[in-house]
Scaffold this motif. Structure first.
Motif, PDB file in Angstrom:
ATOM      1  N   GLY A 179      49.222  64.046  30.276  1.00  0.00           N
ATOM      2  CA  GLY A 179      49.316  65.072  29.226  1.00  0.00           C
ATOM      3  C   GLY A 179      50.298  64.749  28.119  1.00  0.00           C
ATOM      4  O   GLY A 179      50.757  65.657  27.416  1.00  0.00           O
ATOM      5  N   LEU A 180      50.615  63.458  27.931  1.00  0.00           N
ATOM      6  CA  LEU A 180      51.609  63.103  26.913  1.00  0.00           C
ATOM      7  C   LEU A 180      51.192  63.555  25.520  1.00  0.00           C
ATOM      8  O   LEU A 180      51.972  64.184  24.801  1.00  0.00           O
ATOM      9  CB  LEU A 180      51.843  61.592  26.927  1.00  0.00           C
ATOM     10  N   LYS A 181      49.946  63.240  25.111  1.00  0.00           N
ATOM     11  CA  LYS A 181      49.515  63.584  23.753  1.00  0.00           C
ATOM     12  C   LYS A 181      49.563  65.089  23.529  1.00  0.00           C
ATOM     13  O   LYS A 181      50.057  65.561  22.503  1.00  0.00           O
ATOM     14  CB  LYS A 181      48.094  63.066  23.497  1.00  0.00           C
ATOM     15  N   GLU A 182      49.041  65.849  24.472  1.00  0.00           N
ATOM     16  CA  GLU A 182      49.017  67.307  24.328  1.00  0.00           C
ATOM     17  C   GLU A 182      50.429  67.871  24.268  1.00  0.00           C
ATOM     18  O   GLU A 182      50.714  68.810  23.508  1.00  0.00           O
ATOM     19  CB  GLU A 182      48.241  67.948  25.482  1.00  0.00           C
ATOM     20  N   ALA A 183      51.342  67.290  25.066  1.00  0.00           N
ATOM     21  CA  ALA A 183      52.723  67.772  25.074  1.00  0.00           C
ATOM     22  C   ALA A 183      53.402  67.520  23.734  1.00  0.00           C
ATOM     23  O   ALA A 183      54.125  68.385  23.211  1.00  0.00           O
ATOM     24  CB  ALA A 183      53.511  67.094  26.199  1.00  0.00           C
ATOM     25  N   VAL A 184      53.160  66.343  23.141  1.00  0.00           N
ATOM     26  CA  VAL A 184      53.771  66.034  21.851  1.00  0.00           C
ATOM     27  C   VAL A 184      53.205  66.939  20.758  1.00  0.00           C
ATOM     28  O   VAL A 184      53.955  67.483  19.924  1.00  0.00           O
ATOM     29  CB  VAL A 184      53.565  64.550  21.492  1.00  0.00           C
ATOM     30  N   LEU A 242      54.046  71.611  17.041  1.00  0.00           N
ATOM     31  CA  LEU A 242      53.647  72.960  16.630  1.00  0.00           C
ATOM     32  C   LEU A 242      54.708  73.981  16.991  1.00  0.00           C
ATOM     33  O   LEU A 242      54.922  74.964  16.257  1.00  0.00           O
ATOM     34  CB  LEU A 242      52.309  73.324  17.276  1.00  0.00           C
ATOM     35  N   ALA A 243      55.415  73.777  18.116  1.00  0.00           N
ATOM     36  CA  ALA A 243      56.494  74.690  18.490  1.00  0.00           C
ATOM     37  C   ALA A 243      57.636  74.621  17.482  1.00  0.00           C
ATOM     38  O   ALA A 243      58.221  75.647  17.105  1.00  0.00           O
ATOM     39  CB  ALA A 243      57.002  74.353  19.889  1.00  0.00           C
TER      40      ALA A 243
END
Length: 336
Positions: free
Chosen positions: A310-315, A320-321
């Motif tokens: 999930g690296l890409k989704e986490a970045v 966005l955060a």
């Protein structure tokens, strides 16, 4: 000086493909070198920009620093030989100010030449009272204002300036404002700065702002102020993302048998090399990744594991955060 404008449809993800507006390829003198620049706040980012300007050929006598901490003023004067002040109004107007310890009064300008460019480098939480205190002088002299304070919108800055206007019933003519989001690599001359100019800002003033921030960073213009929040999410907060990645790469290297020092050096140099590759290529990050990922090789094994984790989704979620938090802070600070 060339400029880069991102269209309203541009996303934060493709900002690194823009052509930086940082070079004076003609070799002509920079417009801003003839101007008086005053830093309101003398912290690390102000020091980075000031040091970069001096390295670019700006005369120290044209660079003023105002900071309430006398020790900081003495440091800035003794290191960079610039006029320093503990009083913002004195700095803006060029009048002799109170001499901090270690700074002889003779080092202060006495020609009373008003500043041409104000660089706001104070903490966002104290911006309102600082601007209101300087409001009358700013309304009288109309310098270009460059704000590097995170989360402070142009409209709020102008509103706070008007708080210092004389109560004579007249509508004041407001100074022009450029908002900028630099990042901490500016401290070593390799920053990335997003800039936004309100509609009334003149082309020459945009050039001046680009020259100033270009002394320590690549500069990228955005067309809407809310895109500064996206800049914050990508480059403003971005160095921390890479420090986290480097931290993880180092730990992985140690667990694989390397010494902590060697793992850290390899990770950092790899990050630097990858950045140079993409900045000097017309290809996307995805294409460059594909080219270095051989089928069934070591890189593919690593990249697939990271993607599955999930690296890409986490970045993406992190960027966005940061964008949302930047907007929230602007809303909160604007209530002052």
């Amino acid at each position: 000086m060339p400029s880069t404008t991102l269209s309203s449809s541009a996303t934060a993800a493709n900002m690194t493909n823009a052509n930086p507006a940082t070079n004076n390829a003609s070799g002509a003198p920079l417009i801003s070198q003839s101007k008086i620049l005053t830093f309101i706040g003398g912290g690390n980012m102000a020091e980075a920009i000031l040091g970069g300007l001096i390295a670019k050929g700006f005369h120290p006598s044209h660079l003023r620093v105002s900071d309430p901490v006398a020790e900081r003023c003495a440091y800035m004067h003794n290191r960079y030989h610039v006029p320093v002040f503990t009083d913002n109004i004195a700095a803006l107007t060029g009048r002799p100010g109170a001499s901090p310890a270690g700074c002889p009064a003779a080092t202060y300008p006495t020609d009373q030449r008003p500043t041409d460019v104000v660089i706001l480098a104070v903490k966002p939480q104290v911006m309102h009272p600082v601007m209101a205190d300087m409001g009358r002088v700013l309304l009288d002299t109309h310098p270009l204002i460059i704000s590097i304070a995170a989360g402070i919108r142009v409209g709020d800055l102008l509103r706070w300036i008007k708080d210092g206007a004389p109560a004579d019933g007249r509508t004041p003519t407001l100074p022009h404002v450029v908002r900028c989001m630099p990042n901490t690599p500016a401290l070593v001359g390799h920053g990335a700065s997003g800039l936004y100019a309100e509609n009334s800002v003149l082309d020459e003033q945009k050039t001046i702002a680009g020259e100033i921030m270009g002394a320590v960073s690549r500069t990228f213009w955005v067309e809407r102020e809310d895109m500064i929040d996206a800049v914050t999410g990508v480059s403003g907060s971005g160095p921390a993302y890479f420090f986290l990645m480097l931290e993880a790469m180092q730990q992985g290297g140690v667990e694989a048998g390397l010494s902590p020092k060697l793992a850290a050096q390899l990770a950092a140099q790899t990050c630097l090399g990858a950045a140079h590759m993409i900045l000097n290529s017309d290809e996307s990050a995805a294409e460059l990744r594909r080219k270095v990922t051989s089928p069934k090789g070591t890189t593919e094994a690593a990249v697939n594991t990271m993607i599955e984790g999930g690296l890409k989704e986490a970045v993406i979620s992190g960027v966005l955060a940061a964008d949302r938090r930047s907007k929230d802070l602007a809303d909160q600070l604007g209530q002052q």
